[in-house]
Design a protein around this motif. Structure first.
Motif, mmCIF file in Angstrom:
data_model
loop_
_atom_site.group_PDB
_atom_site.id
_atom_site.type_symbol
_atom_site.label_atom_id
_atom_site.label_comp_id
_atom_site.label_asym_id
_atom_site.label_seq_id
_atom_site.Cartn_x
_atom_site.Cartn_y
_atom_site.Cartn_z
ATOM 1 N N PRO A 195 1.010 -1.330 -0.075
ATOM 2 C CA PRO A 195 0.034 0.054 -0.160
ATOM 3 C C PRO A 195 0.826 1.082 -0.092
ATOM 4 C CG PRO A 195 -0.808 -1.431 1.538
ATOM 5 C CD PRO A 195 0.348 -2.291 0.985
ATOM 6 N N GLY A 196 0.288 2.355 -0.969
ATOM 7 C CA GLY A 196 1.067 3.412 -1.032
ATOM 8 C C GLY A 196 2.646 3.362 -1.537
ATOM 9 N N LYS A 197 2.955 2.227 -2.171
ATOM 10 C CA LYS A 197 4.280 2.221 -2.935
ATOM 11 C C LYS A 197 4.302 1.493 -4.366
ATOM 12 C CE LYS A 197 6.964 0.945 1.597
ATOM 13 N NZ LYS A 197 7.598 -0.075 1.959
ATOM 14 N N GLU A 198 5.224 1.753 -5.028
ATOM 15 C CA GLU A 198 5.177 1.530 -6.415
ATOM 16 C C GLU A 198 5.412 -0.145 -6.516
ATOM 17 O OE1 GLU A 198 4.361 5.144 -7.793
ATOM 18 O OE2 GLU A 198 4.702 3.310 -9.089
ATOM 19 N N ARG A 199 5.088 -0.744 -7.518
ATOM 20 C CA ARG A 199 5.112 -2.091 -7.947
ATOM 21 C C ARG A 199 6.559 -2.107 -8.348
ATOM 22 N NH1 ARG A 199 0.751 -5.005 -11.521
ATOM 23 N NH2 ARG A 199 -0.434 -3.694 -10.045
ATOM 24 N N GLU A 200 7.027 -3.225 -7.462
ATOM 25 C CA GLU A 200 8.535 -3.365 -7.719
ATOM 26 C C GLU A 200 8.806 -4.753 -8.151
ATOM 27 O OE1 GLU A 200 10.437 -2.832 -3.864
ATOM 28 O OE2 GLU A 200 9.548 -4.241 -2.825
ATOM 29 N N PHE A 201 9.998 -5.175 -8.851
ATOM 30 C CA PHE A 201 10.517 -6.168 -9.334
ATOM 31 C C PHE A 201 10.776 -7.448 -8.028
ATOM 32 C CE2 PHE A 201 14.156 -8.812 -10.513
ATOM 33 C CZ PHE A 201 13.607 -9.596 -11.515
ATOM 34 N N VAL A 202 10.478 -8.580 -8.153
ATOM 35 C CA VAL A 202 10.903 -9.332 -7.262
ATOM 36 C C VAL A 202 12.010 -10.627 -7.898
ATOM 37 C CG1 VAL A 202 10.144 -11.150 -5.711
ATOM 38 C CG2 VAL A 202 8.863 -9.228 -5.993
ATOM 39 N N ALA A 203 11.399 -11.186 -8.983
ATOM 40 C CA ALA A 203 12.246 -12.360 -9.558
ATOM 41 C C ALA A 203 11.555 -12.473 -10.985
ATOM 42 C CB ALA A 203 11.920 -13.664 -8.629
ATOM 43 N N ALA A 204 12.362 -13.079 -11.838
ATOM 44 C CA ALA A 204 11.887 -13.343 -13.316
ATOM 45 C C ALA A 204 12.789 -14.470 -13.680
ATOM 46 C CB ALA A 204 12.047 -12.197 -14.001
ATOM 47 N N ILE A 205 12.068 -15.058 -14.695
ATOM 48 C CA ILE A 205 12.813 -16.171 -15.600
ATOM 49 C C ILE A 205 12.490 -16.082 -16.987
ATOM 50 C CG2 ILE A 205 10.796 -17.905 -14.773
ATOM 51 C CD1 ILE A 205 13.077 -20.091 -14.753
ATOM 52 N N SER A 206 13.496 -16.162 -17.777
ATOM 53 C CA SER A 206 13.193 -16.168 -19.203
ATOM 54 C C SER A 206 12.722 -17.305 -19.741
ATOM 55 C CB SER A 206 14.526 -15.702 -19.841
ATOM 56 O OG SER A 206 15.453 -16.912 -20.103
ATOM 57 N N TRP A 207 12.441 -17.396 -20.975
ATOM 58 C CA TRP A 207 11.694 -18.414 -21.883
ATOM 59 C C TRP A 207 13.103 -19.678 -21.997
ATOM 60 C CZ3 TRP A 207 14.367 -20.172 -26.004
ATOM 61 C CH2 TRP A 207 15.060 -19.289 -26.586
ATOM 62 N N SER A 208 14.072 -19.206 -21.855
ATOM 63 C CA SER A 208 15.362 -19.930 -21.893
ATOM 64 C C SER A 208 15.697 -20.512 -20.425
ATOM 65 C CB SER A 208 16.486 -19.451 -22.545
ATOM 66 O OG SER A 208 16.963 -18.259 -21.820
ATOM 67 N N GLY A 209 15.030 -20.044 -19.400
ATOM 68 C CA GLY A 209 15.352 -20.723 -18.251
ATOM 69 C C GLY A 209 16.398 -19.782 -17.316
ATOM 70 N N ASP A 248 8.038 -7.971 3.743
ATOM 71 C CA ASP A 248 7.721 -8.549 2.477
ATOM 72 C C ASP A 248 6.090 -8.654 2.401
ATOM 73 O OD1 ASP A 248 10.283 -9.569 1.800
ATOM 74 O OD2 ASP A 248 10.094 -11.060 3.333
ATOM 75 N N THR A 249 5.264 -8.214 3.019
ATOM 76 C CA THR A 249 3.915 -8.222 3.092
ATOM 77 C C THR A 249 3.644 -7.079 1.814
ATOM 78 O OG1 THR A 249 3.477 -8.340 5.145
ATOM 79 C CG2 THR A 249 1.650 -7.237 4.122
ATOM 80 N N ALA A 250 2.593 -7.803 1.004
ATOM 81 C CA ALA A 250 2.414 -7.059 -0.296
ATOM 82 C C ALA A 250 1.353 -7.971 -1.258
ATOM 83 C CB ALA A 250 3.560 -6.665 -0.951
ATOM 84 N N VAL A 251 0.898 -7.272 -2.333
ATOM 85 C CA VAL A 251 0.172 -8.150 -3.311
ATOM 86 C C VAL A 251 1.356 -8.657 -4.282
ATOM 87 C CG1 VAL A 251 -1.664 -8.015 -4.936
ATOM 88 C CG2 VAL A 251 -1.942 -7.038 -2.963
ATOM 89 N N TYR A 252 1.420 -9.839 -4.315
ATOM 90 C CA TYR A 252 2.382 -10.152 -5.374
ATOM 91 C C TYR A 252 1.581 -10.589 -6.846
ATOM 92 C CZ TYR A 252 5.727 -10.531 -1.934
ATOM 93 O OH TYR A 252 6.730 -10.561 -0.882
ATOM 94 N N TYR A 253 2.347 -10.183 -7.848
ATOM 95 C CA TYR A 253 1.628 -10.212 -9.228
ATOM 96 C C TYR A 253 2.415 -11.060 -10.385
ATOM 97 C CZ TYR A 253 -1.341 -6.182 -7.637
ATOM 98 O OH TYR A 253 -2.240 -5.553 -7.238
ATOM 99 N N CYS A 254 1.869 -11.676 -10.778
ATOM 100 C CA CYS A 254 2.733 -12.783 -11.944
ATOM 101 C C CYS A 254 2.533 -11.919 -13.174
ATOM 102 C CB CYS A 254 2.025 -14.078 -11.962
ATOM 103 S SG CYS A 254 2.540 -15.153 -13.318
#
Length: 119
Positions: free
Chosen positions: A41-55, A86-92
């Motif tokens: 709440p009140g903060k920008e959406r931020e990057f957590v983790a990612a994985i590419s199509w190649s792994g 770490d409390t937040a809404v997590y988006y895929c």
């Protein structure tokens, strides 16, 4: 065109673990970069983790790891040693671009799942 549905969120005590799941529609899942972002709440959406199509995978926090199962068209986020911050809404998110580290790299988003970490 791509539908993403997150699940696995909930209430957990500090130091506990959760595994989030994101199920994707369609037969082209293996062609997409997949990412996890979070927004408190009140903060920008931020990057957590990612994985590419190649792994190739990347994560801001060593406590979090991302993985994918192309046979199930699902991406996971394993979260260990959780803290109240770490409390937040997590988006895929899903994208087909050359990079996958910022919000603008993604075209499709899920509705999010709430993660609440108590002290």
């Amino acid at each position: 065109q791509v539908q993403l549905v997150e699940s696995g969120g909930g209430l957990v005590q500090a130091g506990g673990s959760l595994r989030l799941s994101c199920a994707a529609s369609g037969r082209t899942f293996s062609s997409y970069n997949m990412g996890w972002f979070r927004q408190a709440p009140g903060k920008e959406r931020e990057f957590v983790a990612a994985i590419s199509w190649s792994g190739s995978a990347d994560s801001v926090k060593g406590r979090f790891t991302i993985s994918r199962d192309n046979a199930k068209s699902t991406v996971y986020l394993q979260m260990n040693s959780l803290k109240p911050e770490d409390t937040a809404v997590y988006y895929c998110a899903a994208g087909r671009r050359s990079h996958f580290l910022v919000k603008n790299d993604y075209d499709y988003w899920g509705q999010g799942t709430q993660v609440t970490v108590s002290s």
